[in-house]
Design an enzyme around this catalytic site. Sequence first.
Site, PDB file in Angstrom:
ATOM      1  N   ALA A  66      19.515 -54.192  49.645  1.00 45.82           N
ATOM      2  CA  ALA A  66      19.088 -55.457  49.048  1.00 45.82           C
ATOM      3  C   ALA A  66      20.307 -56.190  48.525  1.00 45.82           C
ATOM      4  CB  ALA A  66      18.091 -55.207  47.915  1.00 45.82           C
ATOM      5  N   ASP A  67      20.176 -57.501  48.425  1.00 50.32           N
ATOM      6  CA  ASP A  67      21.221 -58.295  47.805  1.00 50.32           C
ATOM      7  C   ASP A  67      20.564 -59.475  47.109  1.00 50.32           C
ATOM      8  OD1 ASP A  67      24.354 -58.372  47.837  1.00 50.32           O
ATOM      9  OD2 ASP A  67      23.635 -60.443  47.830  1.00 50.32           O
TER      10      ASP A  67
END
Length: 186
Positions: A66-67
């Site tokens: 995830a970012d």
Amino acid sequence: MGGREAPLILASGSPRRKALLEALGYPLRLAPPEVEEDLDLPPRELAQALARRKGERVEGQWVLAADTVVDLEGEALGKPRDREENRLFLRRLSGRAHLVHTAIYLRTPLDLVEEVHTASVYFRPLSEEEIAWYVESGEGLDKAGGYGAQGLGMALIERVEGDFYTVVGLPVSRVFALLWERGFRP
């Protein structure tokens, strides 16, 4: 495949993502990859590209990356370089709304899912003294936009429209549903 046969590999060094997944009872293995974050893309696309880069660099059957990118009128505010940049970010966010995009990359034995989730965050107007208090805490230095919604930064936020956990860094309900649908149980 049940979650106990193989761990969920979290391609992230974020203690917040780790804590959220552990709170749900997932068996985890951390594998934070080194990725260059110097892409010149609009904020939403940047979040997606960085999540993909992280996920593609990690081996395993069940990989989650995830970012999170803070988007102030089309400009990505990353992690501040130092306290002075943290102060500048907070001045810019004060009394305004901004978007937070969290992209997820989930690779399973069955498929690959890539999504971007967005929430709107409204900061209340902040005094210079309040900004100084928060900056001196150091909390915002390792967070996109220079603040953490789940920590001291909760004092800066007037309201959130959308999934609060998207702002924290992982749309937990969606990740849970994606894993559950694919037979990966906590």
